[in-house]
Design a protein around this motif. Structure first.
Motif, PDB file in Angstrom:
ATOM      1  N   GLY A 255      32.236  70.378  -3.579  1.00  0.00           N
ATOM      2  CA  GLY A 255      31.144  71.291  -3.574  1.00  0.00           C
ATOM      3  C   GLY A 255      30.824  72.018  -1.680  1.00  0.00           C
TER       4      GLY A 255
ATOM      5  N   GLU B 214      24.334  70.197  -8.956  1.00  0.00           N
ATOM      6  CA  GLU B 214      25.336  70.223  -9.872  1.00  0.00           C
ATOM      7  C   GLU B 214      24.273  70.530 -11.261  1.00  0.00           C
ATOM      8  OE1 GLU B 214      28.775  71.790 -11.781  1.00  0.00           O
ATOM      9  OE2 GLU B 214      28.606  71.476  -9.254  1.00  0.00           O
ATOM     10  N   PRO B 215      24.619  71.618 -11.866  1.00  0.00           N
ATOM     11  CA  PRO B 215      24.982  73.194 -11.760  1.00  0.00           C
ATOM     12  C   PRO B 215      24.913  73.343 -10.351  1.00  0.00           C
ATOM     13  CG  PRO B 215      24.220  72.941 -13.539  1.00  0.00           C
ATOM     14  CD  PRO B 215      23.173  71.618 -12.849  1.00  0.00           C
ATOM     15  N   PRO B 216      25.912  74.615  -9.807  1.00  0.00           N
ATOM     16  CA  PRO B 216      25.083  74.752  -7.847  1.00  0.00           C
ATOM     17  C   PRO B 216      24.858  75.981  -8.113  1.00  0.00           C
ATOM     18  CG  PRO B 216      27.674  75.040  -9.156  1.00  0.00           C
ATOM     19  CD  PRO B 216      27.284  74.189 -10.353  1.00  0.00           C
TER      20      PRO B 216
ATOM     21  N   THR C 195      22.142  66.762 -10.939  1.00  0.00           N
ATOM     22  CA  THR C 195      22.707  65.819 -10.130  1.00  0.00           C
ATOM     23  C   THR C 195      22.769  66.659  -9.000  1.00  0.00           C
ATOM     24  OG1 THR C 195      24.529  64.956 -12.083  1.00  0.00           O
ATOM     25  CG2 THR C 195      24.563  64.398 -10.169  1.00  0.00           C
TER      26      THR C 195
ATOM     27  N   THR D  69      23.599  65.536  -5.077  1.00  0.00           N
ATOM     28  CA  THR D  69      24.716  64.251  -4.225  1.00  0.00           C
ATOM     29  C   THR D  69      24.091  64.827  -3.140  1.00  0.00           C
ATOM     30  OG1 THR D  69      26.277  64.554  -5.412  1.00  0.00           O
ATOM     31  CG2 THR D  69      26.760  63.889  -3.862  1.00  0.00           C
TER      32      THR D  69
ATOM     33  N   HIS E  81      24.749  59.712  -5.454  1.00  0.00           N
ATOM     34  CA  HIS E  81      24.355  61.169  -6.134  1.00  0.00           C
ATOM     35  C   HIS E  81      23.209  60.331  -7.368  1.00  0.00           C
ATOM     36  CE1 HIS E  81      27.452  58.010  -8.193  1.00  0.00           C
ATOM     37  NE2 HIS E  81      26.988  58.631  -9.298  1.00  0.00           N
TER      38      HIS E  81
END
Length: 109
Positions: free
Chosen positions: A1, A18-20, A31, A33, A59
């Motif tokens: 990341g 995520e996804p970025p 997700t 984190t 996370h």
């Protein structure tokens, strides 16, 4: 990341996606984190400025739309991340963008 630079000695907390892509959307199985510089211990999570829970894991997988932040022991709140349930979104990469950067945009439904 991706982790941005911070002033020397500043205890910052970052919330990685995520996804970025931003805005994050529920149907992407998002997700989050929580990363604190040099910290260990429990992570405290907030949704729409309300305390949600405290846990050892940094996370979580998001199941509801809203604006999320976190903090870790000895750090400040992270910048907010909004998770949308909109059926149509224009997404940009979830990283710092500077003038002149080439950027890929996602128009998704």
């Amino acid at each position: 990341g991706w982790c941005p630079l911070s002033p020397t000695g500043a205890q910052t907390t970052q919330l990685l996606v995520e996804p970025p892509w931003r805005p994050a959307v529920l149907w992407d199985r998002v997700t989050l984190t929580c990363q604190g510089l040099g910290t260990t211990g429990a992570t405290t999570w907030y949704k729409d400025r309300r305390h949600l829970w405290q846990q050892g894991h940094s996370h979580v997988t998001i199941t509801e739309s809203g604006t999320y932040t976190c903090d870790r022991t000895g750090t400040r709140h992270s910048p907010p991340v909004t998770v949308s349930d909109d059926p149509l979104v224009l997404q940009v990469p979830a990283r710092a963008l500077l003038e002149g950067d080439t950027v890929t945009l996602h128009c998704r439904a």
